[in-house]
Design a protein around this motif. Sequence first.
Motif, PDB file in Angstrom:
ATOM      1  N   VAL B 116       0.817  -0.983   0.015  1.00  0.00           N
ATOM      2  CA  VAL B 116      -0.159  -0.008   0.085  1.00  0.00           C
ATOM      3  C   VAL B 116       0.952   1.296  -0.070  1.00  0.00           C
ATOM      4  O   VAL B 116       0.552   2.295  -0.808  1.00  0.00           O
ATOM      5  CB  VAL B 116      -0.803  -0.086   1.276  1.00  0.00           C
ATOM      6  N   ARG B 117       1.810   1.082   0.748  1.00  0.00           N
ATOM      7  CA  ARG B 117       2.541   2.459   0.852  1.00  0.00           C
ATOM      8  C   ARG B 117       3.556   2.763  -0.580  1.00  0.00           C
ATOM      9  O   ARG B 117       3.656   3.654  -0.870  1.00  0.00           O
ATOM     10  CB  ARG B 117       3.702   2.250   2.140  1.00  0.00           C
ATOM     11  N   PHE B 120       1.177   4.155  -3.000  1.00  0.00           N
ATOM     12  CA  PHE B 120       0.915   5.523  -2.438  1.00  0.00           C
ATOM     13  C   PHE B 120       2.049   6.579  -2.792  1.00  0.00           C
ATOM     14  O   PHE B 120       2.296   7.693  -3.231  1.00  0.00           O
ATOM     15  CB  PHE B 120       0.207   5.981  -1.097  1.00  0.00           C
ATOM     16  N   ARG B 213      -4.699   6.930   2.960  1.00  0.00           N
ATOM     17  CA  ARG B 213      -3.678   5.904   2.925  1.00  0.00           C
ATOM     18  C   ARG B 213      -3.987   5.242   4.469  1.00  0.00           C
ATOM     19  O   ARG B 213      -4.175   4.117   4.413  1.00  0.00           O
ATOM     20  CB  ARG B 213      -2.212   6.139   3.116  1.00  0.00           C
TER      21      ARG B 213
END
Lengths: 228, 228
Positions: B116-117, B120, B213
């Motif tokens: 996910v990081r 983003f 996020r």
Amino acid sequence: MVETTRLRETVRETVRDTVRETVRSAGRTTGRGAETRERILDAALESFGTIGYDGTSLDDLAAGLGIRKQTILYHYVNKRGLLGAVVDRSAGDLTAALLEVLEEEATDWQRVEALVRTVFRVALEQPLLLGLLREVSRPGSPAAPRLRSTMGPLLDRAMAWMNREMETGRMRRTDPQLVLLSAYSTVVGLATEIEVLRAAGLEPTARTVVTRRRELLRFLRTSLDPQR
Amino acid sequence: MVETTRLRETVRETVRDTVRETVRSAGRTTGRGAETRERILDAALESFGTIGYDGTSLDDLAAGLGIRKQTILYHYVNKRGLLGAVVDRSAGDLTAALLEVLEEEATDWQRVEALVRTVFRVALEQPLLLGLLREVSRPGSPAAPRLRSTMGPLLDRAMAWMNREMETGRMRRTDPQLVLLSAYSTVVGLATEIEVLRAAGLEPTARTVVTRRRELLRFLRTSLDPQR
DNA sequence: CGGACTTTCTACCAGATGGTAGAGGGACTT
DNA sequence: AAGTCCCTCTACCATCTGGTAGAAAGTCCG
């Protein structure tokens, strides 16, 4: 820098359209043409919302309705005017539904919940509306300012209310703008989501929508509820 | 029914493009033209991602680069081929970043979080990528199948992994497709969000992105963690 | 030098696009 | 019956679009 010509053109047209009227037969709501006008709006909503503003040709639009392009241009000054009319009607529908909810007596959280449910209900009943919203919210869309002027007051009202609630401590202190924005993009995200599902060959069920709504409500609750 | 002509055209072009090649100078990656080719891709990414595929004219694109349209058409078979190339490069960048994360040793939840990081981070570094994604994920976009074929394997791999984790009980049993879809539309929603903010006259800060996020991670955690 | 190859250009085109001008028909009023 | 207004049509146009043909210029190699 890429689209200098285009941009200049856009500005010029915007000014011109503001001076003229969007709908040629402004004021008249009855008569034989009223039905035609509505049919044009319906088709335009569908086309703008799916293949987009630039992707829509007035000729194709008219052909789909079994009329000539010039008939469209009789009822709406130009293509941009047609988009404006579509946006106005759609935003009007949504605003009306929301105002109705605001009339009801309800506690704060109930009201928030009712608003969310209303938005999702409208979105489900008129899925095309989401497509339009998606198209119009694009940077540089000819109708972006129009949408803002139609929905703006409602949003201002919502933000003012949230600010009041926060001052009295009934709502947790956060940035109202950020919260509204999150809610907004969640709803618009639905449009994307449904289309992606469809592209993947799956007919979207109510499940997608319900999941999304629950998610949004949970987000709002944890954002706003002072207890948590 | 409105766009019968357009649709027929689309199908025909798709077949033709599959037979031909997207990039005229396929295989050659060096030479004087290599830089030009990259510059064209950069400009095309920006234009497609903001004013859209239909809204982009090859003439404007070329003018912005100080070259002639025919130079673009020398490097890429046609407009559709250009879009394909843009999508391929962008999807390639993203895929590469994700594969890198997958190489690392990590426990399950750490890996999800790292993925996910990464997404983003890439989105922040290359905001235009989100715009492109938004444009391409539109129904009937000429490049939708292409995106699918580029990112598809990665998604299949992700889904297979999730299914395995669920079988061993390390992950809560849900519909992997639905989870991935939610994650996807959250990210794409970011594009919308940033643009809406900008339209409202606010320069988007990192805060928007961070909020989104955190929200997505919380959603994934409650969806996947068997403890909860 | 001379030829081969790559790259960018000028010239051009067929078709589509948004838009204008104005004729004709239907319905309603007087 | 005549006039007026509303609506839809035919005819036409300037402009823009993606795309083709082929010339000119640069570059590299023998």
